[in-house]
Design a protein around this motif. Structure first.
Motif, mmCIF file in Angstrom:
data_model
loop_
_atom_site.group_PDB
_atom_site.id
_atom_site.type_symbol
_atom_site.label_atom_id
_atom_site.label_comp_id
_atom_site.label_asym_id
_atom_site.label_seq_id
_atom_site.Cartn_x
_atom_site.Cartn_y
_atom_site.Cartn_z
ATOM 1 N N THR A 75 0.738 -0.999 0.319
ATOM 2 C CA THR A 75 0.449 -0.184 -0.344
ATOM 3 C C THR A 75 0.666 1.322 0.148
ATOM 4 O OG1 THR A 75 -0.464 -0.014 2.181
ATOM 5 C CG2 THR A 75 -1.831 -1.263 1.290
ATOM 6 N N LEU A 76 0.015 1.835 -1.038
ATOM 7 C CA LEU A 76 0.881 3.578 -0.029
ATOM 8 C C LEU A 76 0.694 4.504 0.440
ATOM 9 C CD1 LEU A 76 0.738 4.486 -4.228
ATOM 10 C CD2 LEU A 76 3.180 3.366 -2.419
ATOM 11 N N ALA A 77 1.177 5.264 1.022
ATOM 12 C CA ALA A 77 0.752 6.152 2.389
ATOM 13 C C ALA A 77 0.061 7.498 2.004
ATOM 14 C CB ALA A 77 1.028 5.427 3.357
ATOM 15 N N HIS A 78 -0.532 8.108 2.610
ATOM 16 C CA HIS A 78 -0.618 9.924 2.841
ATOM 17 C C HIS A 78 -0.660 9.921 3.990
ATOM 18 C CE1 HIS A 78 -1.062 14.182 1.260
ATOM 19 N NE2 HIS A 78 -2.149 13.962 1.834
ATOM 20 N N ASN A 79 -0.305 10.576 4.680
ATOM 21 C CA ASN A 79 -0.163 10.950 6.130
ATOM 22 C C ASN A 79 -0.600 12.250 6.236
ATOM 23 O OD1 ASN A 79 2.457 8.686 6.453
ATOM 24 N ND2 ASN A 79 0.772 8.133 7.767
ATOM 25 N N VAL A 80 -1.054 12.388 6.880
ATOM 26 C CA VAL A 80 -1.925 14.627 6.661
ATOM 27 C C VAL A 80 -2.025 14.638 8.433
ATOM 28 C CG1 VAL A 80 -3.679 13.678 5.432
ATOM 29 C CG2 VAL A 80 -4.452 13.737 7.479
ATOM 30 N N GLU A 81 -1.079 15.675 8.817
ATOM 31 C CA GLU A 81 -0.898 16.789 9.489
ATOM 32 C C GLU A 81 -2.395 16.935 10.871
ATOM 33 O OE1 GLU A 81 1.324 20.083 9.786
ATOM 34 O OE2 GLU A 81 2.088 19.832 7.401
ATOM 35 N N HIS A 82 -3.883 16.784 10.199
ATOM 36 C CA HIS A 82 -4.833 17.233 11.055
ATOM 37 C C HIS A 82 -5.826 16.316 11.048
ATOM 38 C CE1 HIS A 82 -3.156 21.220 11.722
ATOM 39 N NE2 HIS A 82 -3.461 21.265 10.509
ATOM 40 N N LYS A 83 -7.038 15.940 11.865
ATOM 41 C CA LYS A 83 -7.287 14.493 11.610
ATOM 42 C C LYS A 83 -8.382 15.062 10.680
ATOM 43 C CE LYS A 83 -11.063 11.584 14.383
ATOM 44 N NZ LYS A 83 -11.371 11.018 16.290
ATOM 45 N N GLU A 84 -8.729 15.853 10.693
ATOM 46 C CA GLU A 84 -10.211 16.037 9.678
ATOM 47 C C GLU A 84 -9.420 16.079 7.961
ATOM 48 O OE1 GLU A 84 -8.185 20.287 11.215
ATOM 49 O OE2 GLU A 84 -9.096 17.724 12.085
ATOM 50 N N ASP A 85 -8.118 16.755 7.923
ATOM 51 C CA ASP A 85 -7.654 16.235 6.953
ATOM 52 C C ASP A 85 -7.889 14.706 5.889
ATOM 53 O OD1 ASP A 85 -6.764 18.790 6.838
ATOM 54 O OD2 ASP A 85 -4.744 18.323 7.649
ATOM 55 N N ASP A 131 0.763 11.045 16.652
ATOM 56 C CA ASP A 131 1.552 11.365 17.711
ATOM 57 C C ASP A 131 2.459 11.801 16.449
ATOM 58 O OD1 ASP A 131 1.817 11.167 20.147
ATOM 59 O OD2 ASP A 131 1.124 8.542 19.849
ATOM 60 N N PHE A 132 1.938 12.214 14.882
ATOM 61 C CA PHE A 132 2.503 13.006 13.777
ATOM 62 C C PHE A 132 2.888 13.725 13.903
ATOM 63 C CE2 PHE A 132 -0.135 9.397 11.010
ATOM 64 C CZ PHE A 132 0.452 8.274 11.212
ATOM 65 N N ARG A 133 4.108 13.965 13.005
ATOM 66 C CA ARG A 133 5.210 15.430 13.585
ATOM 67 C C ARG A 133 5.675 15.261 12.031
ATOM 68 N NH1 ARG A 133 2.465 15.294 17.039
ATOM 69 N NH2 ARG A 133 2.464 15.065 19.243
ATOM 70 N N PHE A 134 5.710 16.449 11.912
ATOM 71 C CA PHE A 134 6.153 17.186 10.018
ATOM 72 C C PHE A 134 6.767 18.057 10.598
ATOM 73 C CE2 PHE A 134 1.652 15.346 10.413
ATOM 74 C CZ PHE A 134 2.351 14.310 8.913
ATOM 75 N N ASP A 136 10.168 21.038 8.923
ATOM 76 C CA ASP A 136 9.848 22.343 7.877
ATOM 77 C C ASP A 136 9.104 21.732 6.283
ATOM 78 O OD1 ASP A 136 9.981 23.293 9.600
ATOM 79 O OD2 ASP A 136 11.728 24.156 9.719
ATOM 80 N N ASN A 137 9.693 20.863 6.032
ATOM 81 C CA ASN A 137 10.065 20.515 4.066
ATOM 82 C C ASN A 137 8.276 19.200 4.240
ATOM 83 O OD1 ASN A 137 12.014 21.645 3.196
ATOM 84 N ND2 ASN A 137 12.867 19.936 3.510
ATOM 85 N N GLY A 138 7.790 18.938 5.386
ATOM 86 C CA GLY A 138 6.213 18.407 5.235
ATOM 87 C C GLY A 138 6.049 17.237 5.028
ATOM 88 N N LEU A 139 7.284 16.717 5.721
ATOM 89 C CA LEU A 139 7.849 14.896 5.822
ATOM 90 C C LEU A 139 7.457 14.482 7.313
ATOM 91 C CD1 LEU A 139 11.367 14.923 3.833
ATOM 92 C CD2 LEU A 139 8.631 14.375 2.787
ATOM 93 N N LEU A 140 6.912 13.222 7.504
ATOM 94 C CA LEU A 140 6.471 12.642 8.484
ATOM 95 C C LEU A 140 7.774 12.892 9.115
ATOM 96 C CD1 LEU A 140 4.164 11.504 9.733
ATOM 97 C CD2 LEU A 140 4.339 9.653 8.954
ATOM 98 N N VAL A 141 8.474 12.854 10.942
ATOM 99 C CA VAL A 141 9.218 12.458 11.681
ATOM 100 C C VAL A 141 9.124 11.453 12.606
ATOM 101 C CG1 VAL A 141 11.172 13.191 12.595
ATOM 102 C CG2 VAL A 141 10.194 14.772 10.384
#
Length: 142
Positions: A75-85, A131-134, A136-141
């Motif tokens: 699977t591919l994944a797209h992780n988002v910063e906000h739950k509503e996203d 606990d997801f943190r991103f 400055d480039n928008g990459l998941l850390v």
């Protein structure tokens, strides 16, 4: 070899796939044609590519190109910063003609996610985690 620089999806129709990702989901690209021989998207970090499925199979092996369909165990994944996203992305998927295979819902690990399939049947997870943190480039850390 501890990095992935590009993910290539073999697609049955470049025109339909480009319209789905570029026009429907808003993936950024320099591709202005609707049916180019290859298309790269300007994603941060790992690049995302579309290439005709039959040509990709022949590129792997001219004499014995791989065949098949169905779930390939990836699977591919797209992780988002906000739950509503998660909900917003799934609405885009629906408008673009993708198939939602798991509606947005809470997950046992405390997050919120959904799954969809693109026009070629590739499965994507859209996920938010508390606990997801991103960076400055928008990459998941992690």
């Amino acid at each position: 070899m501890n990095k992935i620089t590009c993910i290539c999806l073999g697609v049955r129709s470049m025109e339909k796939a480009i319209k789905f990702y570029r026009d429907g989901l808003g993936f950024k690209t320099d591709c202005t044609e609707d049916n180019p021989p290859v298309c790269f998207f300007n994603t941060p970090g790992t690049k995302f590519e579309l290439y005709p499925l039959d040509l990709l199979a022949k590129d792997i092996s001219e004499d014995n190109p791989p065949k098949g369909n169905g779930f390939g165990g990836i699977t591919l994944a797209h992780n988002v910063e906000h739950k509503e996203d998660v909900d917003k992305v799934i609405e885009l998927v629906k408008l673009a003609g993708g198939k939602v295979v798991k509606e947005p819902q809470n997950v046992f690990w405390g997050g919120y996610h959904a799954y969809f399939a693109d026009l070629d049947g590739y499965y994507w997870e859209v996920a938010w985690g508390p606990d997801f943190r991103f960076n400055d480039n928008g990459l998941l850390v992690f």
